[in-house]
Each structure stands twice: as C-alpha cells, then as structure tokens.
Motif scaffolding. Structure first.
Motif, PDB file in Angstrom:
ATOM      1  N   GLY A   9     -11.298  -8.935   9.604  1.00 63.16           N
ATOM      2  CA  GLY A   9     -10.347  -9.745   9.184  1.00 63.16           C
ATOM      3  C   GLY A   9     -10.400 -10.853  10.052  1.00 63.16           C
ATOM      4  N   ILE A  10      -8.755 -10.667  11.152  1.00 66.83           N
ATOM      5  CA  ILE A  10      -8.425 -11.737  11.632  1.00 66.83           C
ATOM      6  C   ILE A  10     -10.010 -12.577  12.506  1.00 66.83           C
ATOM      7  CG2 ILE A  10      -6.619 -13.485  13.275  1.00 66.83           C
ATOM      8  CD1 ILE A  10      -4.710 -10.956  12.118  1.00 66.83           C
ATOM      9  N   PRO A  47      -6.718  -8.114   1.974  1.00 67.16           N
ATOM     10  CA  PRO A  47      -6.426  -8.886   3.198  1.00 67.16           C
ATOM     11  C   PRO A  47      -7.536 -10.040   3.951  1.00 67.16           C
ATOM     12  CG  PRO A  47      -4.903  -7.115   3.007  1.00 67.16           C
ATOM     13  CD  PRO A  47      -6.053  -6.825   1.498  1.00 67.16           C
ATOM     14  N   ASP A  50      -9.039 -12.679   1.325  1.00 62.27           N
ATOM     15  CA  ASP A  50      -7.989 -13.585   1.725  1.00 62.27           C
ATOM     16  C   ASP A  50      -8.470 -13.771   2.996  1.00 62.27           C
ATOM     17  OD1 ASP A  50      -5.718 -12.185  -0.812  1.00 62.27           O
ATOM     18  OD2 ASP A  50      -7.258 -13.193  -1.176  1.00 62.27           O
ATOM     19  N   TRP A  66      -3.367 -14.497   9.449  1.00 65.60           N
ATOM     20  CA  TRP A  66      -3.622 -14.247   8.006  1.00 65.60           C
ATOM     21  C   TRP A  66      -2.461 -15.274   7.462  1.00 65.60           C
ATOM     22  CZ3 TRP A  66       1.014 -12.450   6.554  1.00 65.60           C
ATOM     23  CH2 TRP A  66       2.247 -11.597   6.975  1.00 65.60           C
ATOM     24  N   TRP A  88       7.922  -3.328   3.409  1.00 75.16           N
ATOM     25  CA  TRP A  88       7.550  -3.562   4.031  1.00 75.16           C
ATOM     26  C   TRP A  88       6.083  -4.978   4.629  1.00 75.16           C
ATOM     27  CZ3 TRP A  88       2.640  -2.397   4.295  1.00 75.16           C
ATOM     28  CH2 TRP A  88       2.566  -0.726   3.313  1.00 75.16           C
ATOM     29  N   PHE A 154      -4.256   2.430   5.095  1.00 76.02           N
ATOM     30  CA  PHE A 154      -4.120   2.115   5.851  1.00 76.02           C
ATOM     31  C   PHE A 154      -3.604   0.452   6.353  1.00 76.02           C
ATOM     32  CE2 PHE A 154      -6.538   0.142   9.503  1.00 76.02           C
ATOM     33  CZ  PHE A 154      -6.559  -1.331   9.359  1.00 76.02           C
ATOM     34  N   TRP A 158      -0.828   0.108   9.701  1.00 77.82           N
ATOM     35  CA  TRP A 158      -0.993  -0.893   9.879  1.00 77.82           C
ATOM     36  C   TRP A 158      -0.075  -1.590  11.209  1.00 77.82           C
ATOM     37  CZ3 TRP A 158      -5.338  -1.658  13.206  1.00 77.82           C
ATOM     38  CH2 TRP A 158      -5.954  -3.435  13.962  1.00 77.82           C
TER      39      TRP A 158
END
Ligand code: FO1
Length: 313
Positions: A9-10, A47, A50, A66, A88, A154, A158
């Motif tokens: 990810g980030i 995620p 992307d 994100w 959520w 997850f 998370w």
C-alpha cells in the motif's frame, strides 16, 4: 536497468515514486499484493493495486495516501443511511468508477492482470503493474470478537477495527493454491535488481512471497529491502500489529532477519535501515544506515538511490 519491486500500500507506493525519480531510465515492474482485495456490493476492490496506480499515475489523495484526490463520499454516506453493515469501508465516488470498470472486465472474463493493464492505460504509472496472482487470495485475521474467536477480512480488521483487535493469526487464504500472474516470474528472472520497498512486511510483501514460485525466483537475484520500521516503531500504518501476530519484534533488525529467513535464508542481500538503527545486523546481509523518513519526494528519491547503490555493492 530493469528493476522489479514487490509492493503493497501507501508506504510502498510512495517509495516507488522516489524510485522512479532516482532511476528515470529504469524499466520498473511492480508485483503488487492482492491479499487486501475485497468484494463489496458486487465490486472487486483492489486497494494495493489502486494505491500504486493512483500514486504513480498522479491521482492519489496525498493526505490519506489511498483513494482519489478531490474525492467525495456521497455513496458511502447513502450506504450509511441505509445502515448497510459494510458502510465502514471508505468507498469514494470517483474511486467507484475504477471498481465498476474492474467488475465489468472481470465479468467479461478478463483476468485481473489484464484489467490492471487496462486501468493503467488511463493512469500511465510509468511502470508495469502486475498483480502477484490472477487467482483469488484474501487475507483474513483471526481475532476474538464478541467473546468468540472469528476470522474477519483484513479490511474489516484494518479499517473498521483499526487493527486494535489482537491478531491471533493472519492467513492469506488461497495463497498456497495460487500461481504467479503472467509476466511475474519472467520480470523477476530478467531483473538486474529487486527492491523491497518499506511496505508492510507481513500483509503486503509477506503475502506476495507466499505465492508459490515467487520467493524461489528471488533467491537467484540481488534483493535489497528498505526497513518499514524506524527506531522500534512503524513509520505509518499498523505494521507493529501485524508483526506481533507473527512473533516478529517491531524493529529494523528483526524485520531484516525475518526477510532473510524467508525461503530458507536466500532472500535478502542488502538491508537499508534508518540512521537510528545503524547498529542493526542481519547475518549474511549487508546492512546500510541512511535517513529513511520519507517526508517528501526528494527524501524518497534519496532512499531509492541508497537502495540501488547498496544493490550495486
Ligand atoms: N483505509 C482506511 O484506513 N480507511 C478506509 O476507509 C479505506 C478505504 C479504502 C478504499 C479504497 C482503497 O483502495 C483503499 C482504502 N483504504 C482505506 C486503504 C486500505 O484499506 C489499506 O491501505 C490497504 O489495504 C493496506 O495496504
């Protein structure tokens, strides 16, 4: 120069932007974690793919790290108004189009790797983005919830629970039956260097390494990793919650030793740690200490340059 990076990810995406700045003429292939993927409302949300695509393609929301910049969340608010249990999850209105296109192409029979290629035609990330596999792999976390043990996705752990529920186990369901996506093993074989960015070592890079064939393919290559932990704390995200779930201490030395132990010791050749962790040692691995706080693009580029220099060594 051909570079392959395994990313999540980030943090990983931001480092890759620095890597592109540090080596503008390099041919970069990113093998992206898909264990975070989730199906919601019939849409397939990816995620990490992307986040890398938007970050390298100039569409990312810099503050969140994100999703899309200039995003709105009207659809999310409407779902909340309907008391939808999964409201959520932060489904952005602009981001929605990416999931709709992906759903349409998957339903038409295109594999995720082809869908990713099509989406990247718009975003032009300047790198080849490959899912780690076209097969379905999803990370589940075993927690105690409402007094009983449960396995939750997850993303629920998370995002909804902010990784605050102690993880009894983190399982990439389906990983052992998956095969690398087309082009992944060829890209690794052709690479001059493989770089592991400061992504989450458990649920991002750790998951990619669970796709049979990938860790083995890396043994033959020069692999340099960048520590996602500085001075005993993860730089962002909640890597510590994940590391404790697998019994690895949250420090640069422990994570480096964890990576080295993968595929029985043949994975890591170099390990970049922050100056705060200069005393770290990893048997059989060259450790180098440089500033690792990725405050901006120049800082990320300097880190990437240091990783390539270490690989050259
Ligand atoms: N992270 C959050 O903390 N909250 C969210 O609501 C959220 C929504 C979301 C939607 C699309 C997407 O591509 C990523 C999103 N993320 C969100 C980030 C994501 O949960 C994690 O960054 C990765 O799965 C971990 O690498």
């Amino acid at each position: 120069m051909r570079i392959v990076s395994l990313a999540g990810g980030i943090g990983g995406a931001r480092f890759l932007r620095g890597l592109q700045a540090a080596a503008p003429d390099a041919e970069l292939t990113v093998v992206v974690n898909t264990g975070d993927d989730i199906t919601l409302y019939g849409l397939r949300i990816c995620p990490d793919l992307d986040t890398v695509m938007y970050t390298l393609g100039g569409g990312i929301d810099e503050q969140r790290g994100w999703g899309r910049q200039d995003e709105t969340f009207h659809a999310k608010a409407e779902l909340e108004a309907y008391d939808v249990p999964t409201a959520w999850f932060g489904l952005g209105d602009r981001d929605l189009a990416t999931h709709l296109v992906r759903r349409q192409m998957l339903d038409a029979g295109f594999p995720l790797s082809e869908v990713t290629r099509a989406l990247c035609a718009r975003w032009q990330p300047g790198a080849a983005l490959l899912p780690m596999t076209d097969d379905q792999v999803e990370t589940y976390v075993r927690v105690e919830l409402d007094g009983r043990e449960r396995a939750i996705h997850f993303q629920e752990w998370w995002v909804k629970h902010r990784a605050a529920l102690p993880a009894r186990a983190i399982v990439a369901v389906g990983a052992e039956r998956s095969t690398p996506a087309p082009g992944v093993l060829d890209a690794i074989a052709a690479a001059d260097v493989v770089v592991l960015p400061p992504s989450n070592p458990v649920v991002s890079i750790g998951t990619v390494l669970q796709v049979p064939g990938i860790a083995e393919a890396l043994r033959a290559k020069t692999v340099v990793g960048v520590s996602p932990v500085i001075g005993g704390a993860p730089v962002r995200g909640m890597a510590d919650a994940c590391l404790s779930a697998i019994g690895v201490e949250t420090n640069a030395e422990a994570v480096g030793r964890h990576y080295r132990a993968r595929s029985d010791g043949g994975l890591l050749d170099g390990w970049l740690v922050d100056t705060a962790d200069a005393a770290a040692t990893v048997p059989g691995v060259e450790v180098r200490a440089v500033p690792l706080l990725m405050t901006d693009l120049p800082a990320a580029a300097a880190m990437a340059r240091a990783a390539l220099d270490l690989a050259g060594a």
